[in-house]
Design a protein around this motif. Structure first.
Motif, mmCIF file in Angstrom:
data_model
loop_
_atom_site.group_PDB
_atom_site.id
_atom_site.type_symbol
_atom_site.label_atom_id
_atom_site.label_comp_id
_atom_site.label_asym_id
_atom_site.label_seq_id
_atom_site.Cartn_x
_atom_site.Cartn_y
_atom_site.Cartn_z
ATOM 1 N N GLN A 1 25.891 12.398 4.984
ATOM 2 C CA GLN A 1 24.980 12.804 3.938
ATOM 3 C C GLN A 1 24.253 14.058 4.388
ATOM 4 O O GLN A 1 23.694 14.094 5.480
ATOM 5 C CB GLN A 1 23.982 11.681 3.669
ATOM 6 N N ASP A 2 24.259 15.088 3.563
ATOM 7 C CA ASP A 2 23.573 16.330 3.896
ATOM 8 C C ASP A 2 22.085 16.140 3.652
ATOM 9 O O ASP A 2 21.648 15.904 2.526
ATOM 10 C CB ASP A 2 24.115 17.472 3.042
ATOM 11 N N LEU A 3 21.305 16.206 4.718
ATOM 12 C CA LEU A 3 19.863 16.022 4.615
ATOM 13 C C LEU A 3 19.123 17.347 4.556
ATOM 14 O O LEU A 3 17.906 17.386 4.646
ATOM 15 C CB LEU A 3 19.368 15.188 5.802
ATOM 16 N N GLY A 4 19.854 18.450 4.473
ATOM 17 C CA GLY A 4 19.220 19.761 4.393
ATOM 18 C C GLY A 4 18.970 20.338 5.772
ATOM 19 O O GLY A 4 19.368 19.773 6.790
#
Length: 184
Positions: free
Chosen positions: A47-50
């Motif tokens: 998951q891309d969390l930024g």
């Protein structure tokens, strides 16, 4: 097995070897299936969390500002320090050195750390164990070690405060820039 004819012994040995290979293959398949199941169950999609948060908050502080602040905090507790040259290429470090009476140096350093926290906004740094005091503010970390309890007869305790820049400040950034030449 010695009383069986040679052909039967070979067939029997082949059967045993085949069964062992079959068990090994079956065990390998089961192990691979279990590992695949565990990997898919435990390792969902990434998951891309930024972007990562910055290592410090607020604007970067200059070395001159930090040295001035720490020098005044230590002076308020009776510890006189001098700024040591810091000509380390590619690193932003400063060092303050001085001497203080051995009987009160421990309490003076602890009081200076508390003063820096309460009056100047420094935060407690990472716990490095007994004998080390750390503070952080903006992009700087200050570290001092409590001196030895008794340095010797008539000798003052050595006080060293190391200041290290985390990001956003280079030694060149601590000196004011020269004004741009004007054309006549």
């Amino acid at each position: 097995m010695a009383d069986l004819p040679a052909v039967q012994r070979t067939e029997r040995t082949d059967g045993i070897v085949r069964r062992q290979r079959g068990r090994t293959a079956l065990t390998s398949l089961v192990a691979a299936a279990l590992m695949t199941a565990a990997a898919t169950a435990c390792g969902g999609p990434f998951q891309d969390l930024g972007p990562l948060p910055p290592r410090f908050s607020g604007p970067p502080l200059t070395a001159d500002a930090v040295v001035s602040e720490m020098t005044s905090v230590l002076a308020a507790e009776g510890i006189t320090v001098a700024r040591q040259p810091s000509e380390v290429l590619g690193r932003c470090t400063e060092r303050l050195m001085g001497r203080h009476a051995p009987g009160t140096v421990d309490s003076a350093l602890r009081a200076a750390v508390e003063r820096a926290r309460s009056e100047h906004g420094w935060q407690a740094g990472p716990d490095l164990g007994n004998g080390a005091l750390t503070l952080t503010k903006g992009n700087w970390t200050a570290l001092t070690a409590l001196p030895a309890p008794d340095p010797g007869q008539g000798v003052e305790s050595l006080v060293i405060v190391s200041l290290t820049c985390v990001d956003g400040g280079s030694p060149a950034a601590t000196t004011p820039s020269a004004p741009a030449p004007t054309s006549s």
